[in-house]
Design a protein around this motif. Structure first.
Motif, PDB file in Angstrom:
ATOM      1  N   UNK A  80      46.112  31.452  23.475  1.00 61.22           N
ATOM      2  CA  UNK A  80      45.672  32.444  24.466  1.00 61.22           C
ATOM      3  C   UNK A  80      45.288  31.826  25.804  1.00 61.22           C
ATOM      4  N   UNK A  81      45.090  30.507  25.817  1.00 64.15           N
ATOM      5  CA  UNK A  81      44.648  29.868  27.051  1.00 64.15           C
ATOM      6  C   UNK A  81      45.602  30.086  28.227  1.00 64.15           C
ATOM      7  N   UNK A  82      46.931  30.184  28.034  1.00 67.58           N
ATOM      8  CA  UNK A  82      47.803  30.453  29.183  1.00 67.58           C
ATOM      9  C   UNK A  82      47.432  31.717  29.953  1.00 67.58           C
ATOM     10  N   UNK A  83      46.872  32.721  29.278  1.00 65.24           N
ATOM     11  CA  UNK A  83      46.425  33.932  29.977  1.00 65.24           C
ATOM     12  C   UNK A  83      45.318  33.587  30.961  1.00 65.24           C
ATOM     13  N   UNK A  84      44.386  32.749  30.530  1.00 65.59           N
ATOM     14  CA  UNK A  84      43.288  32.345  31.409  1.00 65.59           C
ATOM     15  C   UNK A  84      43.794  31.455  32.531  1.00 65.59           C
ATOM     16  N   UNK A  85      44.712  30.546  32.220  1.00 62.08           N
ATOM     17  CA  UNK A  85      45.257  29.683  33.262  1.00 62.08           C
ATOM     18  C   UNK A  85      45.980  30.495  34.336  1.00 62.08           C
ATOM     19  N   UNK A  86      46.713  31.513  33.916  1.00 63.35           N
ATOM     20  CA  UNK A  86      47.437  32.341  34.886  1.00 63.35           C
ATOM     21  C   UNK A  86      46.459  33.101  35.781  1.00 63.35           C
ATOM     22  N   UNK A  87      45.392  33.642  35.196  1.00 63.58           N
ATOM     23  CA  UNK A  87      44.395  34.354  36.000  1.00 63.58           C
ATOM     24  C   UNK A  87      43.707  33.406  36.973  1.00 63.58           C
ATOM     25  N   UNK A  88      43.438  32.178  36.523  1.00 64.11           N
ATOM     26  CA  UNK A  88      42.812  31.183  37.396  1.00 64.11           C
ATOM     27  C   UNK A  88      43.733  30.829  38.555  1.00 64.11           C
ATOM     28  N   UNK A  89      45.026  30.645  38.266  1.00 61.44           N
ATOM     29  CA  UNK A  89      45.989  30.305  39.317  1.00 61.44           C
ATOM     30  C   UNK A  89      46.089  31.420  40.349  1.00 61.44           C
ATOM     31  N   UNK A  90      46.076  32.672  39.906  1.00 58.95           N
ATOM     32  CA  UNK A  90      46.119  33.791  40.856  1.00 58.95           C
ATOM     33  C   UNK A  90      44.879  33.803  41.744  1.00 58.95           C
ATOM     34  N   UNK A  91      43.739  33.523  41.167  1.00 62.24           N
ATOM     35  CA  UNK A  91      42.494  33.550  41.932  1.00 62.24           C
ATOM     36  C   UNK A  91      42.475  32.459  43.002  1.00 62.24           C
ATOM     37  N   UNK A  92      42.990  31.265  42.679  1.00 65.59           N
ATOM     38  CA  UNK A  92      42.903  30.136  43.601  1.00 65.59           C
ATOM     39  C   UNK A  92      44.168  29.927  44.434  1.00 65.59           C
ATOM     40  N   UNK A  93      45.092  30.901  44.417  1.00 63.65           N
ATOM     41  CA  UNK A  93      46.313  30.686  45.199  1.00 63.65           C
ATOM     42  C   UNK A  93      45.963  30.597  46.692  1.00 63.65           C
ATOM     43  N   UNK A  94      46.754  29.823  47.386  1.00 65.08           N
ATOM     44  CA  UNK A  94      46.509  29.567  48.802  1.00 65.08           C
ATOM     45  C   UNK A  94      47.099  30.699  49.637  1.00 65.08           C
ATOM     46  N   UNK A  95      46.254  31.573  50.159  1.00 64.28           N
ATOM     47  CA  UNK A  95      46.686  32.607  51.092  1.00 64.28           C
ATOM     48  C   UNK A  95      45.477  33.049  51.903  1.00 64.28           C
ATOM     49  N   UNK A  96      45.671  34.036  52.759  1.00 61.65           N
ATOM     50  CA  UNK A  96      44.589  34.431  53.670  1.00 61.65           C
ATOM     51  C   UNK A  96      43.411  35.077  52.947  1.00 61.65           C
ATOM     52  N   UNK A  97      43.611  35.521  51.701  1.00 59.46           N
ATOM     53  CA  UNK A  97      42.520  36.152  50.960  1.00 59.46           C
ATOM     54  C   UNK A  97      41.641  35.180  50.205  1.00 59.46           C
TER      55      UNK A  97
ATOM     56  N   UNK B 275      25.582  30.789  15.729  1.00 63.71           N
ATOM     57  CA  UNK B 275      26.709  29.863  15.879  1.00 63.71           C
ATOM     58  C   UNK B 275      27.818  30.468  16.723  1.00 63.71           C
ATOM     59  N   UNK B 276      27.857  31.793  16.870  1.00 59.17           N
ATOM     60  CA  UNK B 276      28.858  32.437  17.728  1.00 59.17           C
ATOM     61  C   UNK B 276      28.864  31.849  19.126  1.00 59.17           C
ATOM     62  N   UNK B 277      27.698  31.435  19.600  1.00 60.77           N
ATOM     63  CA  UNK B 277      27.603  30.944  20.977  1.00 60.77           C
ATOM     64  C   UNK B 277      28.469  29.707  21.208  1.00 60.77           C
ATOM     65  N   UNK B 278      28.783  28.980  20.151  1.00 58.95           N
ATOM     66  CA  UNK B 278      29.620  27.792  20.322  1.00 58.95           C
ATOM     67  C   UNK B 278      31.018  28.154  20.795  1.00 58.95           C
ATOM     68  N   UNK B 279      31.542  29.307  20.399  1.00 54.84           N
ATOM     69  CA  UNK B 279      32.848  29.729  20.885  1.00 54.84           C
ATOM     70  C   UNK B 279      32.824  29.994  22.384  1.00 54.84           C
ATOM     71  N   UNK B 280      31.772  30.626  22.850  1.00 51.87           N
ATOM     72  CA  UNK B 280      31.581  30.902  24.283  1.00 51.87           C
ATOM     73  C   UNK B 280      31.493  29.599  25.072  1.00 51.87           C
ATOM     74  N   UNK B 281      30.657  28.678  24.588  1.00 59.35           N
ATOM     75  CA  UNK B 281      30.494  27.397  25.276  1.00 59.35           C
ATOM     76  C   UNK B 281      31.805  26.616  25.277  1.00 59.35           C
ATOM     77  N   UNK B 282      32.532  26.659  24.166  1.00 60.48           N
ATOM     78  CA  UNK B 282      33.798  25.923  24.082  1.00 60.48           C
ATOM     79  C   UNK B 282      34.773  26.367  25.151  1.00 60.48           C
ATOM     80  N   UNK B 283      34.824  27.656  25.432  1.00 66.21           N
ATOM     81  CA  UNK B 283      35.755  28.159  26.446  1.00 66.21           C
ATOM     82  C   UNK B 283      35.268  27.820  27.848  1.00 66.21           C
TER      83      UNK B 283
ATOM     84  N   UNK C  80      35.834  35.490  24.742  1.00 65.33           N
ATOM     85  CA  UNK C  80      35.450  34.868  26.006  1.00 65.33           C
ATOM     86  C   UNK C  80      36.667  34.600  26.882  1.00 65.33           C
ATOM     87  N   UNK C  81      37.758  34.126  26.282  1.00 66.72           N
ATOM     88  CA  UNK C  81      38.986  33.911  27.053  1.00 66.72           C
ATOM     89  C   UNK C  81      39.453  35.214  27.693  1.00 66.72           C
TER      90      UNK C  81
END
Length: 230
Positions: free
Chosen positions: A16-33, A133-141, A207-208
């Motif tokens: 599932x990490x590629x979904x997060x990577x794609x959202x991150x790339x869209x957020x940090x793309x270089x443009x006027x926004x 122990x659920x919190x470890x999944x959140x921290x891991x991401x 979390x992802x």
């Protein structure tokens, strides 16, 4: 032989990490926004990160109320220590915002939107009604997806904002790899049963998905960010 708890978690996250990577790339793309997105990022991440220490402290307290649980004692020790490592990181974001000319109350005085509450609030539910122990999944991401080295410098160049506005990005790029290694060692040591391993994985996958949604909302037009809470 069944895979280790860490190996199983990393495998599930890899799907599932590629979904997060794609959202991150869209957020940090270089443009006027990009400058506007960075301001929204600062506000959203302050809303998330200011909950980190209270979450860990609450989870540790719940662990300490489970004296016969073999997972609880070592988990509480880890959470107490990690809370001290994370203490004050929300203030870093206020300092970064000040370097952009943004007053602190623009970060602290805004009602957190529902999707931020959903990202963080699920952890409170699992801590209180399932197992801390659920919190470890959140921290891991959160710590397993640290900013890329060099991102702070690129954002400074592309936004025209001063380098001092990106200290939190820079520091987390430096710190979170070590924190992830510590977490992996803890998960391997804990005598997790099947239900607890499942809970950590469910927390991580939630979390992802929630973090990717948050980044996509940051990327959206400011009017959508301000008005859409569903």
């Amino acid at each position: 032989m069944s895979p280790s708890a860490v190996a199983s978690l990393r495998l599930e996250l890899s799907l599932v990490r590629p979904v997060l990577w794609a959202a991150t790339a869209r957020m940090w793309r270089a443009d006027s926004g990009l400058p506007g997105r960075y301001h929204r990022y600062l506000r959203a991440m302050h809303q998330v990160i200011r909950a980190s220490v209270p979450l860990m402290e609450r989870a540790a307290t719940r662990c300490e109320a489970l004296p016969r649980d073999p997972v609880a004692r070592p988990l509480a020790r880890y959470l107490r220590a990690h809370a001290e490592e994370e203490r004050g990181h929300d203030d870093w974001l206020l300092t970064d915002a000040a370097a952009t000319g943004t007053p602190p109350d623009e970060l602290t005085g805004t009602v957190p939107p529902a999707h931020v509450a959903a990202l963080v609030g699920a952890q409170y539910y699992w801590i209180e009604h399932s197992h801390p122990v659920a919190l470890l999944g959140y921290i891991a991401v959160l710590e397993g997806n640290a900013p890329a080295p060099g991102l702070a410098g690129r954002l400074a160049r592309e936004t025209g904002l001063p380098p001092a506005a990106f200290e939190t990005v820079r520091l987390h790029a430096d710190l979170d790899d070590g924190h992830s290694a510590d977490l992996d060692r803890l998960i391997e040591r804990l005598p997790l049963d099947a239900a607890q391993r499942c809970l950590v994985a469910v927390s991580a996958l939630h979390t992802v998905a929630s973090l990717a949604e948050l980044f996509d909302r940051i990327t959206a037009a400011p009017t959508e960010w301000e008005s859409t809470d569903d």
